[in-house]
Design a protein around this motif. Sequence first.
Motif, PDB file in Angstrom:
ATOM      1  N   MET A  71      26.344  21.105  26.160  1.00 44.46           N
ATOM      2  CA  MET A  71      24.983  21.563  25.901  1.00 44.46           C
ATOM      3  C   MET A  71      24.446  20.868  24.663  1.00 44.46           C
ATOM      4  O   MET A  71      24.990  21.031  23.564  1.00 44.46           O
ATOM      5  CB  MET A  71      24.963  23.080  25.711  1.00 44.46           C
ATOM      6  CG  MET A  71      25.580  23.845  26.881  1.00 44.46           C
ATOM      7  SD  MET A  71      25.423  25.635  26.727  1.00 44.46           S
ATOM      8  CE  MET A  71      26.443  25.932  25.304  1.00 44.46           C
ATOM      9  N   LEU A  89      20.052  22.291  21.929  1.00 45.98           N
ATOM     10  CA  LEU A  89      19.959  23.715  22.255  1.00 45.98           C
ATOM     11  C   LEU A  89      18.705  24.345  21.669  1.00 45.98           C
ATOM     12  O   LEU A  89      18.249  23.967  20.578  1.00 45.98           O
ATOM     13  CB  LEU A  89      21.209  24.438  21.740  1.00 45.98           C
ATOM     14  CG  LEU A  89      22.446  24.230  22.629  1.00 45.98           C
ATOM     15  CD1 LEU A  89      23.717  24.542  21.855  1.00 45.98           C
ATOM     16  CD2 LEU A  89      22.353  25.098  23.876  1.00 45.98           C
ATOM     17  N   TYR A 129      21.411  21.631  38.661  1.00 44.86           N
ATOM     18  CA  TYR A 129      21.064  22.243  37.377  1.00 44.86           C
ATOM     19  C   TYR A 129      19.824  23.109  37.503  1.00 44.86           C
ATOM     20  O   TYR A 129      18.926  22.848  38.310  1.00 44.86           O
ATOM     21  CB  TYR A 129      20.752  21.167  36.318  1.00 44.86           C
ATOM     22  CG  TYR A 129      21.919  20.312  35.910  1.00 44.86           C
ATOM     23  CD1 TYR A 129      22.075  19.030  36.417  1.00 44.86           C
ATOM     24  CD2 TYR A 129      22.859  20.786  34.997  1.00 44.86           C
ATOM     25  CE1 TYR A 129      23.142  18.226  36.027  1.00 44.86           C
ATOM     26  CE2 TYR A 129      23.925  19.989  34.606  1.00 44.86           C
ATOM     27  CZ  TYR A 129      24.060  18.712  35.124  1.00 44.86           C
ATOM     28  OH  TYR A 129      25.113  17.933  34.744  1.00 44.86           O
ATOM     29  N   ASP A 136      18.170  29.461  24.947  1.00 40.16           N
ATOM     30  CA  ASP A 136      19.496  29.265  25.564  1.00 40.16           C
ATOM     31  C   ASP A 136      20.487  30.336  25.116  1.00 40.16           C
ATOM     32  O   ASP A 136      21.603  30.389  25.626  1.00 40.16           O
ATOM     33  CB  ASP A 136      20.046  27.889  25.211  1.00 40.16           C
ATOM     34  CG  ASP A 136      19.212  26.748  25.775  1.00 40.16           C
ATOM     35  OD1 ASP A 136      19.003  25.767  25.028  1.00 40.16           O
ATOM     36  OD2 ASP A 136      18.789  26.842  26.937  1.00 40.16           O
ATOM     37  N   VAL A 173      22.864  28.317  35.897  1.00 38.41           N
ATOM     38  CA  VAL A 173      22.647  27.229  34.954  1.00 38.41           C
ATOM     39  C   VAL A 173      23.009  25.879  35.580  1.00 38.41           C
ATOM     40  O   VAL A 173      22.213  24.938  35.542  1.00 38.41           O
ATOM     41  CB  VAL A 173      23.461  27.434  33.664  1.00 38.41           C
ATOM     42  CG1 VAL A 173      23.312  26.239  32.727  1.00 38.41           C
ATOM     43  CG2 VAL A 173      23.053  28.724  32.974  1.00 38.41           C
ATOM     44  N   ARG A 204      19.474  18.121  29.197  1.00 41.07           N
ATOM     45  CA  ARG A 204      20.094  18.660  27.978  1.00 41.07           C
ATOM     46  C   ARG A 204      21.537  19.091  28.211  1.00 41.07           C
ATOM     47  O   ARG A 204      22.375  18.954  27.322  1.00 41.07           O
ATOM     48  CB  ARG A 204      19.282  19.853  27.456  1.00 41.07           C
ATOM     49  CG  ARG A 204      17.851  19.526  27.110  1.00 41.07           C
ATOM     50  CD  ARG A 204      17.173  20.689  26.391  1.00 41.07           C
ATOM     51  NE  ARG A 204      17.107  21.910  27.204  1.00 41.07           N
ATOM     52  CZ  ARG A 204      17.659  23.075  26.847  1.00 41.07           C
ATOM     53  NH1 ARG A 204      18.309  23.188  25.713  1.00 41.07           N
ATOM     54  NH2 ARG A 204      17.533  24.132  27.640  1.00 41.07           N
ATOM     55  N   PHE A 205      21.820  19.645  29.387  1.00 41.21           N
ATOM     56  CA  PHE A 205      23.154  20.136  29.713  1.00 41.21           C
ATOM     57  C   PHE A 205      23.813  19.206  30.730  1.00 41.21           C
ATOM     58  O   PHE A 205      23.141  18.642  31.602  1.00 41.21           O
ATOM     59  CB  PHE A 205      23.088  21.536  30.327  1.00 41.21           C
ATOM     60  CG  PHE A 205      22.672  22.648  29.386  1.00 41.21           C
ATOM     61  CD1 PHE A 205      22.152  22.381  28.126  1.00 41.21           C
ATOM     62  CD2 PHE A 205      22.808  23.963  29.782  1.00 41.21           C
ATOM     63  CE1 PHE A 205      21.768  23.395  27.272  1.00 41.21           C
ATOM     64  CE2 PHE A 205      22.436  24.997  28.946  1.00 41.21           C
ATOM     65  CZ  PHE A 205      21.918  24.721  27.698  1.00 41.21           C
ATOM     66  N   VAL A 255      17.297  23.153  31.978  1.00 38.98           N
ATOM     67  CA  VAL A 255      18.413  22.561  31.234  1.00 38.98           C
ATOM     68  C   VAL A 255      18.652  21.113  31.617  1.00 38.98           C
ATOM     69  O   VAL A 255      19.483  20.437  30.993  1.00 38.98           O
ATOM     70  CB  VAL A 255      19.713  23.379  31.394  1.00 38.98           C
ATOM     71  CG1 VAL A 255      19.489  24.848  31.069  1.00 38.98           C
ATOM     72  CG2 VAL A 255      20.324  23.200  32.773  1.00 38.98           C
TER      73      VAL A 255
END
Length: 127
Positions: A83, A86, A60, A90, A48, A67-68, A64
């Motif tokens: 996070m 979502l 990353y 996920d 991740v 977003r993360f 993601v």
Amino acid sequence: QVQLGESGGGSVQSGGSLRLSCAASGRAFSTYTMGWFRQVPGKEREFVAAIGRNPGAIYYLDSVKGRFTISRDNAKNTVYLHMNNLKSEDTAIYYCAAAQRPLTSTWCVRRQEYDYWGQGTQVTVSS
């Protein structure tokens, strides 16, 4: 020897947010590359995100990005995974991992390169 313990998992609706934490015991936390992986039943454990010793050394999974956010607090021996937005895809058990080598993109996505693992925390996203 490093021991890792994840927390912060839970159930959220699609579009929601969670922050995972991974607390590490042992010495020299700041010298480790720290990674987050996730796994769903019947599938391989998937990379991740990873963060190295140096500022800006972060990678990353493409799905993601944006977003993360992975971060670390060396004073607290803790790595985080923030996070946002979502999605149902996920949903997984999230694991943190530590590696005793500097971060590069050539190896950080391979789970076998990490030396220590936590027990995992469940994240469930409902649509």
